[in-house]
Design an enzyme around this catalytic site. Sequence first.
Site, mmCIF file in Angstrom:
data_model
loop_
_atom_site.group_PDB
_atom_site.id
_atom_site.type_symbol
_atom_site.label_atom_id
_atom_site.label_comp_id
_atom_site.label_asym_id
_atom_site.label_seq_id
_atom_site.Cartn_x
_atom_site.Cartn_y
_atom_site.Cartn_z
ATOM 1 N N CYS A 100 -2.574 -13.995 -1.642
ATOM 2 C CA CYS A 100 -0.916 -13.514 -2.674
ATOM 3 C C CYS A 100 -1.805 -12.017 -1.323
ATOM 4 O O CYS A 100 -1.111 -11.923 -0.012
ATOM 5 C CB CYS A 100 -0.594 -12.909 -3.696
ATOM 6 S SG CYS A 100 -0.052 -12.427 -4.221
ATOM 7 N N ALA A 101 -1.909 -11.273 -1.931
ATOM 8 C CA ALA A 101 -2.131 -9.663 -1.474
ATOM 9 C C ALA A 101 -3.643 -10.043 -0.675
ATOM 10 O O ALA A 101 -3.698 -9.393 0.309
ATOM 11 C CB ALA A 101 -1.807 -8.915 -2.132
#
Length: 184
Positions: A100-101
Site C-alpha cells: 500500500c503506502a
Amino acid sequence: MKTAAIFLIDGFEETEALTTVDILRRGGVVVTITSLTGRQEVTSKNKIQVRAEALFDDVKGHNFDMLILPGGTLAIKDHDGLQELVKKYHSEGKLIAAICAAPAALGRAGILAGKTAVCYPGLESHLTGARIGHNIVETDGNITTAKGPAVTPFFALKLLEILEGKAMADEVAEGFLIPLVYNR
C-alpha cells in the site's frame, strides 16, 4: 522456524497488518508485532487499537528473516530508526516486504533503484528509482511489494511462500478458501 517483524505506526491499515500476521502465523512463521510509536498501543487508520508485542527499540537488534511494512499512512516512511533498519537489511540481502503506502518507505531508503515495485495507486512518485510493476504483488530479488488492502491475502501468501515454501502457502490458501476465488 522463520521469523518476521511487522511494524505498526498510528494510521496503519489494519487489514494489511493483521491479515498478514494471521496468514504467516498459520504457516508457522513467528511474527513479532512491533510498535514504531514508542508505546504498546497503536491506533489503526479506522481507530482500532492494537497492542503491539514489542517496541522498535526492543527488536531493532534482532536478526529476523523478514521485515514487513503495512501501509495506511505515509508516516511509516518518516521513522528514522526503521529507515536505518531497512537499509541495513537490504545491504545484507535480507527479505523486506511492504504494501500500500509503505513501499514509499523503501523508496525513501533508496533501495528500489532498478527494482520492479508497486504501491497504492497514485503514490508511485514515492517509489524512487523503481520500475512500476503491473501485478498486484511484485517480488524483485529480496523485496516484495503489493498494491493495497484488497490484495493483502495474496501478499501474505507470497511472503509465506518465500519464507516456508509453496506447499505451505498452498495449504494455508486452501484453509482460507482462496483457491475458490483466485487462481494463484
